[in-house]
Design a protein around this motif. Sequence first.
Motif, PDB file in Angstrom:
ATOM      1  N   UNK A  50       0.803  -1.219   0.000  1.00 58.65           N
ATOM      2  CA  UNK A  50       0.000   0.000   0.000  1.00 58.65           C
ATOM      3  C   UNK A  50       0.835   1.268   0.000  1.00 58.65           C
ATOM      4  N   UNK A  51       2.110   1.158   0.412  1.00 62.00           N
ATOM      5  CA  UNK A  51       2.940   2.356   0.435  1.00 62.00           C
ATOM      6  C   UNK A  51       3.750   2.535  -0.844  1.00 62.00           C
ATOM      7  N   UNK A  76       2.338  -6.255  -3.771  1.00 55.68           N
ATOM      8  CA  UNK A  76       2.137  -7.136  -2.618  1.00 55.68           C
ATOM      9  C   UNK A  76       3.004  -6.769  -1.421  1.00 55.68           C
ATOM     10  N   UNK A  77       4.103  -6.048  -1.659  1.00 58.63           N
ATOM     11  CA  UNK A  77       5.058  -5.765  -0.591  1.00 58.63           C
ATOM     12  C   UNK A  77       6.149  -6.817  -0.505  1.00 58.63           C
ATOM     13  N   UNK A  95       3.886   5.266  -7.295  1.00 63.39           N
ATOM     14  CA  UNK A  95       3.044   5.967  -6.318  1.00 63.39           C
ATOM     15  C   UNK A  95       3.207   7.467  -6.487  1.00 63.39           C
ATOM     16  N   UNK A  96       2.060   8.152  -6.508  1.00 67.01           N
ATOM     17  CA  UNK A  96       2.040   9.615  -6.588  1.00 67.01           C
ATOM     18  C   UNK A  96       1.275  10.108  -5.367  1.00 67.01           C
TER      19      UNK A  96
END
Length: 151
Positions: A50-51, A76-77, A95-96
């Motif tokens: 998510x990050x 997935x990380x 990611x923005x």
Amino acid sequence: MAIVLPAIAMATDHFVGDDKGWTVSFDYQTWAKDKVFHVGDNLVFKYTAGSHNVFKVNATGFNDCIIPPLNEGLATGNDIIPLKTTGKKWYICGVVGAKRHCADLGMKLAITVHAQAPTPAPAPDNAAAFGVTSYTFQLIVAAMVFIAMIM
């Protein structure tokens, strides 16, 4: 007596960023410069799901931080990317947020993948070099051990 087994070429898992993982404000080009990547190895991107995310891009996408469609990313990380072909490979975070992870925070990695590392040849069996089969050699060693034990 040592038993010599043929060496097996093993793939290497390259944990991107080592203990830092896939994160912002880390110099991935410096991380990669002393590493050798081969076909059969894996890139492992570790981060909090998510990050961040991971996109495989081309040179233009890498240089300009062009984010592909979201369904082409990994998120997935614990993303494992097998290196299947030789050549240059490029990866970015898409990611923005307040800042763009690729363009503003340098979250991108370029590597060169080389052909598979050659498998080392097995060490020669010295007993065989003297015309003694492995089985015969084992019998001789066992007899010597037995004689040494009873003396």
